[in-house]
Design an enzyme around this catalytic site. Structure first.
Site, PDB file in Angstrom:
ATOM      1  N   ASP A  79      73.914 -68.474  16.483  1.00 58.15           N
ATOM      2  CA  ASP A  79      72.657 -68.741  15.771  1.00 58.15           C
ATOM      3  C   ASP A  79      72.560 -70.202  15.344  1.00 58.15           C
ATOM      4  O   ASP A  79      72.396 -70.516  14.162  1.00 58.15           O
ATOM      5  CB  ASP A  79      72.511 -67.850  14.539  1.00 58.15           C
ATOM      6  CG  ASP A  79      72.647 -66.380  14.828  1.00 58.15           C
ATOM      7  OD1 ASP A  79      72.393 -65.982  15.969  1.00 58.15           O
ATOM      8  OD2 ASP A  79      73.016 -65.632  13.909  1.00 58.15           O
ATOM      9  N   GLU A  93      63.914 -60.270  17.121  1.00 60.03           N
ATOM     10  CA  GLU A  93      64.578 -60.893  15.982  1.00 60.03           C
ATOM     11  C   GLU A  93      64.762 -62.381  16.246  1.00 60.03           C
ATOM     12  O   GLU A  93      64.460 -62.892  17.332  1.00 60.03           O
ATOM     13  CB  GLU A  93      65.929 -60.232  15.726  1.00 60.03           C
ATOM     14  CG  GLU A  93      66.881 -60.277  16.908  1.00 60.03           C
ATOM     15  CD  GLU A  93      68.131 -59.433  16.679  1.00 60.03           C
ATOM     16  OE1 GLU A  93      68.179 -58.707  15.683  1.00 60.03           O
ATOM     17  OE2 GLU A  93      69.051 -59.519  17.508  1.00 60.03           O
TER      18      GLU A  93
END
Length: 326
Positions: A37, A204
């Site tokens: 991420d 997401e």
């Protein structure tokens, strides 16, 4: 960290998308290139690059060039979040944006499979290790009474200078809420901007980028992690899609004109290819040296598929008829 892909990505149902025929391999990366991420920022004062990651209480890496060598500096929030929720000592999904003279780091406090989540923030004028001040809650939070999950924040400003926070994972997928003029506190009710009704390939990790009159909404979908334990069926692994709108709040459509809220729309931007597997957790920014840069994490089959082996990837974006490709 995008954990909910484990929970509901159980049936091989793909999003309707425009498939790309080929992808460029990731750009060069030297030094410490482990990644999950990532959020990448080029400091405006001197051109130094900073990379922030899930884990290590938001780890900070620093480099003189996008290609590296990347060097670990330490944790951005070494004492954990002041938000009193389970997960305050294991922070996820950083997003760093410059607002005025401050850099704002948005982070997630949550735990595996839980909807008891909150988005917090910290500030710094330099992004250096030891310079971050944690301010805690933004007011964006969720529990089982909500239709969304308050994780994976990303800040965007519209052309009028108003700030919005995009967030969400599973449940109702991607939501947006208006923020105050400092970008630090919510000032409205969250509303849905992207959704996959099949429920098995939920959305997401959204990221929004503005270019030439369009707001591009990117999101990850598929099984994100644990590839060394149970390899997903082909096509079910993490991948990145994009939709766009002339308004920051939508409606968003894909390249074929399908709604990204009501018709499971999404044009494929990145999927597995060659030894590059399960790319996602993405972002995009305009780099003064490279042009538009798309970045993400991925598993390299030649290195290993375990989460601990994920690598930092980046590519220069090509724009064709108003749509990005790599």
């Amino acid at each position: 960290m995008k954990f909910w892909s484990f929970l509901r990505a159980l049936v091989p149902i793909a999003l309707l998308a425009t498939e790309a025929s080929a992808y460029a391999d990731p750009g060069a990366c030297s030094g410490q290139c482990w990644s999950h991420d990532p959020s990448v920022v080029k400091r405006t004062s001197d051109g130094v690059y900073f990379r922030f990651e899930t884990g290590s209480l938001i780890g900070i890496w620093k480099a003189s060039a996008l290609t590296g060598p990347w060097v670990y500096q330490g944790a951005a929030i070494p004492k954990g979040s002041i938000i009193n929720l389970t997960g305050k000592d294991d922070l996820w999904a950083p997003d760093v944006q410059k607002v005025g003279d401050n850099y704002i780091l948005y982070y997630t406090v949550s735990s595996f499979g839980s909807q008891n989540s909150a988005i917090g923030y910290a500030t710094s004028t330099t992004m250096e290790y030891g310079s971050w001040t944690d301010h805690g809650a933004t007011g964006v939070a969720s529990d089982s009474s909500k239709t969304y999950n308050a994780i994976d924040a990303n800040l965007i400003s519209d052309t009028s200078g108003n700030y919005y926070l995009n967030f969400g994972s599973f449940w109702g997928d991607i939501y947006q809420v208006k923020m105050n003029s400092a970008g630090t506190a919510s000032s409205g009710t969250p509303y849905q901007i992207a959704f996959n009704s099949t429920g098995s390939q939920a959305l997401e990790g959204s990221y929004m980028y503005y270019r030439s009159g369009y707001y591009y909404l990117m999101f990850s979908s598929g099984i994100c992690c644990g590839y060394n334990t149970a390899l997903p069926a082909q096509g079910e692994e993490y991948k990145v899609f994009v939709c766009r709108s002339t308004s920051v709040s939508g409606p968003f459509v894909d390249k074929a004109g399908k709604s990204c809220t009501t018709q499971n729309g999404g044009t494929l931007l990145l999927s597995s290819h060659g030894n590059i597997y399960g790319g996602g957790g993405q972002g995009m920014y305009a780099d003064s040296s490279h042009g538009t840069v798309f970045y993400y994490h991925y598993a390299d089959k030649t290195v290993g598929l375990a989460d601990a082996n994920y690598k930092f990837g980046w590519n220069v974006v090509t724009w064709t008829s108003g749509w990005p490709s790599i």
